[in-house]
Design a protein around this motif. Structure first.
Motif, short mmCIF file in Angstrom:
data_model
loop_
_atom_site.label_atom_id
_atom_site.label_comp_id
_atom_site.label_asym_id
_atom_site.label_seq_id
_atom_site.Cartn_x
_atom_site.Cartn_y
_atom_site.Cartn_z
N LYS A 11 0.89 -1.27 0.16
CA LYS A 11 -0.09 0.14 0.10
C LYS A 11 0.98 1.34 0.00
O LYS A 11 1.68 1.37 1.05
N ASN A 12 0.67 2.00 -1.18
CA ASN A 12 1.55 3.44 -1.18
C ASN A 12 2.79 3.07 -1.94
O ASN A 12 3.38 1.58 -1.95
N ASP A 13 3.63 3.91 -2.38
CA ASP A 13 4.66 3.62 -3.42
C ASP A 13 6.04 4.04 -2.87
O ASP A 13 6.12 4.76 -2.14
N VAL A 14 6.78 2.69 -2.92
CA VAL A 14 7.93 2.66 -2.14
C VAL A 14 8.98 3.72 -2.80
O VAL A 14 10.02 4.16 -2.23
N THR A 15 8.84 3.82 -4.33
CA THR A 15 9.70 4.82 -5.05
C THR A 15 9.51 6.20 -4.46
O THR A 15 10.80 6.93 -4.26
N GLY A 55 -2.51 5.83 7.16
CA GLY A 55 -3.23 7.20 7.32
C GLY A 55 -2.35 8.26 7.50
O GLY A 55 -2.75 9.26 7.07
N ALA A 56 -1.07 7.97 7.87
CA ALA A 56 -0.17 9.12 7.99
C ALA A 56 0.15 9.96 6.90
O ALA A 56 0.25 9.32 5.80
N MET A 60 -8.46 -3.07 -3.12
CA MET A 60 -7.11 -2.68 -2.24
C MET A 60 -7.39 -3.24 -0.75
O MET A 60 -8.50 -3.14 -0.35
N PHE A 61 -6.27 -4.18 -0.40
CA PHE A 61 -6.54 -4.82 0.98
C PHE A 61 -6.44 -3.87 2.10
O PHE A 61 -6.90 -3.99 3.18
N ILE A 62 -6.03 -2.53 1.86
CA ILE A 62 -6.12 -1.58 3.06
C ILE A 62 -6.56 -0.30 2.28
O ILE A 62 -6.29 0.10 1.47
N ASP A 63 -7.60 0.34 3.04
CA ASP A 63 -8.24 1.45 2.54
C ASP A 63 -8.85 1.59 1.16
O ASP A 63 -8.22 2.08 0.28
N PRO A 64 -9.68 0.45 0.75
CA PRO A 64 -9.86 0.41 -0.57
C PRO A 64 -10.72 1.52 -1.27
O PRO A 64 -11.31 2.38 -0.44
N LEU A 65 -10.51 1.63 -2.63
CA LEU A 65 -11.23 2.74 -3.33
C LEU A 65 -12.77 2.70 -3.29
O LEU A 65 -13.23 1.56 -3.13
N PRO A 66 -13.56 3.60 -3.19
CA PRO A 66 -14.97 3.56 -3.41
C PRO A 66 -15.37 2.98 -4.88
O PRO A 66 -14.40 3.01 -5.75
N ARG A 67 -16.57 2.55 -4.98
CA ARG A 67 -16.94 2.06 -6.37
C ARG A 67 -16.81 3.10 -7.36
O ARG A 67 -17.27 4.34 -7.29
N VAL A 70 3.82 3.27 4.37
CA VAL A 70 3.74 2.24 3.62
C VAL A 70 3.47 0.76 4.48
O VAL A 70 3.88 0.74 5.37
N ARG A 71 2.71 0.05 3.86
CA ARG A 71 2.28 -1.16 4.41
C ARG A 71 2.71 -2.42 3.35
O ARG A 71 2.19 -2.12 2.49
N TYR A 72 3.23 -3.53 3.56
CA TYR A 72 3.15 -4.76 3.08
C TYR A 72 1.68 -5.44 3.26
O TYR A 72 1.11 -5.47 4.30
N TYR A 73 0.99 -5.45 1.83
CA TYR A 73 -0.39 -6.14 2.16
C TYR A 73 -0.15 -7.67 2.64
O TYR A 73 0.59 -8.37 2.08
N PRO A 74 -0.83 -8.00 3.83
CA PRO A 74 -0.63 -9.40 4.15
C PRO A 74 -1.22 -10.30 3.46
O PRO A 74 -0.54 -11.39 3.53
N GLN A 75 -1.92 -9.96 2.69
CA GLN A 75 -2.43 -11.29 1.74
C GLN A 75 -1.45 -11.66 0.83
O GLN A 75 -1.42 -12.51 0.63
N GLN A 76 -1.03 -10.47 0.29
CA GLN A 76 0.07 -10.63 -0.69
C GLN A 76 1.38 -11.19 -0.33
O GLN A 76 2.16 -12.15 -0.85
#
Length: 428
Positions: free
Chosen positions: A89-93, A214-215, A383-390, A228-234
């Motif tokens: 979640k979020n861009d590491v670059t 959310g920071a 998205m596994f964290i804070d998914p986008l609305p439809r 940034v977070r690693y998605y636990p599912q992935q």
């Protein structure tokens, strides 16, 4: 002498305490209790996605009886993952570039127009005026205190525009092989060594993982994600694939020393991580990068981006040489499972023979292909964290969903040449 920027893994592995299972564990096969490797039932997946992924793991992995893609007696099946937005979640670059700007890690170039071949005169002027010429060439720019300089550099990366809104890049490039603002990041680190970029990345990674979900943070006057977070599912999927005997790779349009540092956290070593590879001169990063599929290394003309990701997968994983690497290969030389989140991933994900997992970030061509699901191998997950609305409007698949090499748009076509109808967003 110029040499490719391939870097070792020993120091990197030692630095990352949360790295996934090692090679020995990946080859161990069945768990100690005799059961086949399985995805965690404690992690939530959308719909039937866990079951479908498990079916592929069971079929092609160490518990499979046979099969072209793997199983007992067959070649190891290959899985490939995009990185930013797919595994994290979020861009590491961006997280690394922000850290670099906040800590004066970008070295002043001799002239900004020499960094990217597509930089516009307007961007050259804006960068020169904002960053000045007092700092000697090759010395750190004071971006931690000079907000205007940090703003212009980050705006070129994030918006492909100057702070005043003028275009930062112009000219001709193949829009299915590169995008200048992606190539811009490795070019900004010219003069640094890969080890220095890894050091910067480790510092940025430590902060991003410690920050609460959310920071946000500031770079110049920009407000950007601070975590940034690693998605636990992935992470669990990659771990299970490796335990099941899959050969797991990462393919990203990020900068390779950055992506390698983060990929080690899920047990994927540098030897299995593909991203933009800078050419070194005397051990230092240049504004040039390695080429693919018979193209010579250039200044961003061919990076792991859309068709470029297919090329790099074919070349680096399957040993396909020359222009053939740009083409879809026969099933025996293709990945079995792939995952991505964006239009930058559509070619290599489409090449997967058994499962194509797309994380829904509302990217048009990716979602058109995934929702059309012409052969039943596509899986869509919010998205596994804070998914986008439809998304309320249908994806314009039948009209403008595809980007041609010249940058114009066209309908998204299936393999048989028929256009994909507009698709509604259903997994959110």
């Amino acid at each position: 002498m110029r040499i490719p920027a391939r870097i070792g893994a020993a120091a990197l592995a030692a630095a990352i305490a949360c790295a996934g299972p090692g090679a020995a564990a990946a080859e161990a096969g069945r768990a100690a209790n005799g059961r086949c490797p399985t995805l965690s039932e404690d992690l939530e997946w959308y719909g039937d996605n866990r079951a479908e992924l498990q079916r592929v793991i069971d079929e092609l992995g160490i518990c499979g009886e046979s099969g072209e893609g793997g199983g007992r007696g067959g070649e190891r099946p290959v899985a490939a993952f995009d990185w930013d937005g797919t595994v994290t979640k979020n861009d590491v670059t961006d997280a690394t570039l922000v850290w670099a700007l906040q800590h004066d890690e970008i070295l002043r170039p001799a002239d900004w127009s020499g960094v990217s071949p597509w930089l516009t005169p307007a961007a050259d002027r804006a960068l020169t005026e904002a960053c000045g010429t007092d700092v000697p060439v090759g010395e750190p720019l004071p971006t931690s205190t000079e907000a205007d300089c940090a703003d212009e550099i980050f705006s070129v990366r994030s918006e492909a525009r100057t702070m005043s809104g003028e275009r930062a890049f112009e000219g001709r490039w193949n829009h299915r092989r590169t995008v200048p603002e992606y190539a811009w990041v490795p070019q900004l680190f010219a003069g640094r060594t890969p080890a220095e970029v890894r050091r910067i990345t480790l510092a940025a990674r430590k902060r991003a993982l410690a920050a609460p979900v959310g920071a946000v943070q500031r770079v110049g006057t920009h407000t950007v994600p601070g975590y940034v977070r690693y998605y636990p599912q992935q992470r669990d999927l990659i771990r299970t694939l490796r335990r099941a005997g899959f050969d797991v790779h990462v393919v990203s349009a990020g900068f390779e020393p950055i992506t390698e540092t983060w990929a080690a956290g899920v047990g994927v070593p540098p030897s299995h991580t593909i991203a933009i590879r800078s050419v070194l001169d005397g051990g230092r990063i240049t504004t040039r990068n390695e080429g693919c599929g018979g193209t010579e290394g250039g200044r961003g003309e061919a990076i792991p981006y859309i068709e470029g990701k297919r090329c790099w997968v074919n070349q680096e994983i399957f040993g396909v040489e020359g222009p053939e690497a740009w083409e879809r290969q026969d099933a025996g030389r293709r990945i079995a499972l792939a995952s991505g989140d964006s239009d930058t991933d559509v070619s290599f994900v489409s090449d997967a023979t058994h499962a194509r997992l797309v994380v829904n970030r509302n990217r048009t061509e990716a979602m058109c292909r995934a929702y059309d699901d012409a052969d039943g191998a596509w899986l869509v997950n919010p998205m596994f964290i804070d998914p986008l609305p439809r998304r309320t409007d249908p994806y314009p698949c039948s009209t403008t969903g595809y980007t041609r090499p010249n940058g114009t748009t066209a309908p998204v076509l299936r393999d048989d040449g028929t256009p994909i109808p507009d698709q509604r967003d259903t997994a959110f």
